[in-house]
Design a protein around this motif. Sequence first.
Motif, PDB file in Angstrom:
ATOM      1  N   PHE A  34       5.100   6.471  -4.219  1.00 52.09           N
ATOM      2  CA  PHE A  34       4.641   7.541  -3.402  1.00 52.09           C
ATOM      3  C   PHE A  34       5.378   7.746  -2.058  1.00 52.09           C
ATOM      4  O   PHE A  34       6.009   8.812  -1.513  1.00 52.09           O
ATOM      5  N   HIS A  35       5.771   6.706  -1.341  1.00 55.06           N
ATOM      6  CA  HIS A  35       6.497   6.815  -0.139  1.00 55.06           C
ATOM      7  C   HIS A  35       8.021   7.212  -0.333  1.00 55.06           C
ATOM      8  O   HIS A  35       8.385   7.925   0.430  1.00 55.06           O
ATOM      9  N   ARG A  36       8.703   6.774  -1.329  1.00 61.91           N
ATOM     10  CA  ARG A  36      10.038   7.227  -1.884  1.00 61.91           C
ATOM     11  C   ARG A  36       9.991   8.688  -2.001  1.00 61.91           C
ATOM     12  O   ARG A  36      10.932   9.502  -1.899  1.00 61.91           O
ATOM     13  N   ARG A  37       8.841   9.276  -2.665  1.00 62.05           N
ATOM     14  CA  ARG A  37       8.805  10.532  -3.090  1.00 62.05           C
ATOM     15  C   ARG A  37       8.769  11.426  -1.821  1.00 62.05           C
ATOM     16  O   ARG A  37       9.491  12.633  -1.722  1.00 62.05           O
ATOM     17  N   LEU A  38       8.105  11.115  -0.929  1.00 60.47           N
ATOM     18  CA  LEU A  38       8.166  12.057   0.503  1.00 60.47           C
ATOM     19  C   LEU A  38       9.428  12.053   1.003  1.00 60.47           C
ATOM     20  O   LEU A  38       9.957  12.936   1.296  1.00 60.47           O
ATOM     21  N   LEU A  39      10.163  10.593   1.218  1.00 59.16           N
ATOM     22  CA  LEU A  39      11.510  10.770   1.804  1.00 59.16           C
ATOM     23  C   LEU A  39      12.514  11.631   0.841  1.00 59.16           C
ATOM     24  O   LEU A  39      13.334  12.246   1.543  1.00 59.16           O
ATOM     25  N   ARG A  40      12.500  11.556  -0.224  1.00 60.14           N
ATOM     26  CA  ARG A  40      13.261  12.363  -1.125  1.00 60.14           C
ATOM     27  C   ARG A  40      13.443  13.891  -0.608  1.00 60.14           C
ATOM     28  O   ARG A  40      14.607  14.571  -0.846  1.00 60.14           O
ATOM     29  N   ASP A  41      12.351  14.494  -0.338  1.00 60.71           N
ATOM     30  CA  ASP A  41      12.389  15.788   0.229  1.00 60.71           C
ATOM     31  C   ASP A  41      13.046  16.124   1.515  1.00 60.71           C
ATOM     32  O   ASP A  41      13.479  17.202   2.029  1.00 60.71           O
ATOM     33  N   ALA A  42      13.333  14.962   2.274  1.00 59.53           N
ATOM     34  CA  ALA A  42      13.840  14.885   3.397  1.00 59.53           C
ATOM     35  C   ALA A  42      15.506  15.119   3.471  1.00 59.53           C
ATOM     36  O   ALA A  42      16.037  15.431   4.189  1.00 59.53           O
ATOM     37  N   ASN A  43      16.102  14.921   1.972  1.00 58.07           N
ATOM     38  CA  ASN A  43      17.402  14.988   1.917  1.00 58.07           C
ATOM     39  C   ASN A  43      18.226  14.128   2.856  1.00 58.07           C
ATOM     40  O   ASN A  43      19.211  14.353   3.246  1.00 58.07           O
ATOM     41  N   LEU A  44      17.889  12.587   2.640  1.00 52.23           N
ATOM     42  CA  LEU A  44      18.459  11.734   3.467  1.00 52.23           C
ATOM     43  C   LEU A  44      18.707  10.489   2.472  1.00 52.23           C
ATOM     44  O   LEU A  44      18.077   9.339   2.257  1.00 52.23           O
ATOM     45  N   PRO A  45      19.571  10.678   1.355  1.00 44.48           N
ATOM     46  CA  PRO A  45      19.800   9.887   0.260  1.00 44.48           C
ATOM     47  C   PRO A  45      20.221   8.468   0.714  1.00 44.48           C
ATOM     48  O   PRO A  45      20.067   7.550   0.106  1.00 44.48           O
ATOM     49  N   ALA A  46      21.242   8.415   1.787  1.00 48.73           N
ATOM     50  CA  ALA A  46      21.337   7.306   2.211  1.00 48.73           C
ATOM     51  C   ALA A  46      20.553   6.217   2.630  1.00 48.73           C
ATOM     52  O   ALA A  46      20.633   4.899   2.834  1.00 48.73           O
ATOM     53  N   LEU A  47      19.477   6.857   3.293  1.00 51.69           N
ATOM     54  CA  LEU A  47      18.097   5.982   3.708  1.00 51.69           C
ATOM     55  C   LEU A  47      17.285   5.634   2.461  1.00 51.69           C
ATOM     56  O   LEU A  47      16.470   4.555   2.914  1.00 51.69           O
ATOM     57  N   GLU A  48      17.351   6.123   1.494  1.00 51.51           N
ATOM     58  CA  GLU A  48      16.487   5.931   0.416  1.00 51.51           C
ATOM     59  C   GLU A  48      16.499   4.364   0.031  1.00 51.51           C
ATOM     60  O   GLU A  48      15.278   3.576   0.092  1.00 51.51           O
ATOM     61  N   PRO A  49      17.452   3.563  -0.142  1.00 50.54           N
ATOM     62  CA  PRO A  49      17.622   2.256  -0.628  1.00 50.54           C
ATOM     63  C   PRO A  49      17.172   1.385   0.732  1.00 50.54           C
ATOM     64  O   PRO A  49      16.608   0.424   0.325  1.00 50.54           O
ATOM     65  N   ILE A  50      17.196   1.933   1.932  1.00 47.91           N
ATOM     66  CA  ILE A  50      17.037   0.989   2.971  1.00 47.91           C
ATOM     67  C   ILE A  50      15.566   0.980   2.790  1.00 47.91           C
ATOM     68  O   ILE A  50      14.710   0.082   3.290  1.00 47.91           O
ATOM     69  N   LEU A  51      14.796   2.268   2.715  1.00 50.37           N
ATOM     70  CA  LEU A  51      13.439   2.561   2.734  1.00 50.37           C
ATOM     71  C   LEU A  51      12.940   1.557   1.838  1.00 50.37           C
ATOM     72  O   LEU A  51      11.691   0.769   1.671  1.00 50.37           O
ATOM     73  N   HIS A  52      13.518   1.696   0.517  1.00 52.68           N
ATOM     74  CA  HIS A  52      12.872   1.016  -0.718  1.00 52.68           C
ATOM     75  C   HIS A  52      12.832  -0.636  -0.272  1.00 52.68           C
ATOM     76  O   HIS A  52      11.668  -1.227  -0.726  1.00 52.68           O
ATOM     77  N   ARG A  53      13.870  -1.103   0.304  1.00 60.19           N
ATOM     78  CA  ARG A  53      13.885  -2.403   0.455  1.00 60.19           C
ATOM     79  C   ARG A  53      12.659  -2.967   1.544  1.00 60.19           C
ATOM     80  O   ARG A  53      12.108  -3.863   1.457  1.00 60.19           O
ATOM     81  N   CYS A  54      12.466  -1.942   2.491  1.00 65.60           N
ATOM     82  CA  CYS A  54      11.418  -2.175   3.230  1.00 65.60           C
ATOM     83  C   CYS A  54       9.931  -2.131   2.725  1.00 65.60           C
ATOM     84  O   CYS A  54       9.306  -2.900   2.985  1.00 65.60           O
ATOM     85  N   LEU A  55      10.029  -1.304   2.005  1.00 69.26           N
ATOM     86  CA  LEU A  55       8.649  -1.043   0.923  1.00 69.26           C
ATOM     87  C   LEU A  55       8.366  -2.396   0.294  1.00 69.26           C
ATOM     88  O   LEU A  55       7.344  -2.759   0.232  1.00 69.26           O
ATOM     89  N   VAL A  56       9.427  -2.969  -0.263  1.00 67.50           N
ATOM     90  CA  VAL A  56       9.296  -4.203  -1.318  1.00 67.50           C
ATOM     91  C   VAL A  56       8.755  -5.342  -0.361  1.00 67.50           C
ATOM     92  O   VAL A  56       7.868  -6.074  -0.633  1.00 67.50           O
ATOM     93  N   HIS A  57       9.639  -5.471   0.909  1.00 66.80           N
ATOM     94  CA  HIS A  57       8.986  -6.693   1.775  1.00 66.80           C
ATOM     95  C   HIS A  57       7.932  -6.369   2.425  1.00 66.80           C
ATOM     96  O   HIS A  57       7.010  -7.512   2.508  1.00 66.80           O
ATOM     97  N   ASN A  58       7.298  -5.056   2.920  1.00 61.77           N
ATOM     98  CA  ASN A  58       6.150  -4.699   3.179  1.00 61.77           C
ATOM     99  C   ASN A  58       5.216  -5.313   2.368  1.00 61.77           C
ATOM    100  O   ASN A  58       4.187  -6.039   2.748  1.00 61.77           O
ATOM    101  N   HIS A  59       5.177  -5.007   1.066  1.00 59.82           N
ATOM    102  CA  HIS A  59       4.149  -5.152   0.108  1.00 59.82           C
ATOM    103  C   HIS A  59       4.117  -6.861  -0.210  1.00 59.82           C
ATOM    104  O   HIS A  59       3.058  -7.518  -0.419  1.00 59.82           O
ATOM    105  N   ARG A  60       5.351  -7.195  -0.324  1.00 62.57           N
ATOM    106  CA  ARG A  60       5.400  -8.856  -0.517  1.00 62.57           C
ATOM    107  C   ARG A  60       4.350  -9.504   0.712  1.00 62.57           C
ATOM    108  O   ARG A  60       3.727 -10.517   0.295  1.00 62.57           O
ATOM    109  N   PHE A  61       4.827  -9.034   1.880  1.00 67.29           N
ATOM    110  CA  PHE A  61       4.388  -9.712   2.766  1.00 67.29           C
ATOM    111  C   PHE A  61       2.869  -9.518   2.997  1.00 67.29           C
ATOM    112  O   PHE A  61       2.083 -10.375   3.260  1.00 67.29           O
TER     113      PHE A  61
END
Length: 229
Positions: free
Chosen positions: A145-172
């Motif tokens: 859901f959150h990655r889909r939102l960012l995709r329309d911002a056209n900031l592809p270099a930030l997508e893997p950074i957001l993904h890692r943040c999301l993974v660690h946020n959920h784990r924490f």
Amino acid sequence: MASLNLLQSRQASMPRPAKSGEVYEAVKREIMLGGVAPGAALVELELAGAFGCSQGPVREALLQLQDEGLVIRQGHRGTRVADCTADEAIEMFRLRQSIECRGVVRALQRPSRTLVADLKRLIDAMEAAALAGDEYKLAEHDRDFHRRLLRDANLPALEPILHRCLVHNHRFKISQSTGERNLVATARRHYTILEAVERADGATAAQALAHHIATIVELGPAVFTHGEQ
């Protein structure tokens, strides 16, 4: 390896050797849900035996998990599960909030035609996983859901950074949970964001995301200043 029995029981019914994607999903699930403790060793040979495959697929899976920051590979010293600390989580919550809140404003300046429908579908998937009691799948759909939102911002270099943040946020978040959580309520927290997106209201969507992120765990006042929330 601390989780060997869990993984063996998960794979016991498989009539064929596991592929790297299956090893990756199974080990990631155990790490995310706390079935494998931070610092635990992940031995390639033991994992290969548990999954009935060669070390190649295991190595590929561990490399994927390394890319997400869930394991640390140290050459001859082997692979261990990465720590899950509050200090690191706090910085990732802050970074995530900055990326998402700025990104959604950009996305809603020129949203794609399928954005709203895609977000609705992902909330439905979250609710289905919640009703099934599958917190791991719920978190996966949440990240989508959150990655889909960012995709329309056209900031592809930030997508893997957001993904890692999301993974660690959920784990924490999962690591901090005590007792049973209301998974359906977790899924439905996304409706406020969706409503702002449907109106193409970037400012309100950013505010909804900021509040959503700041209230994921009981760290809001300690993590975000009043201005950031």
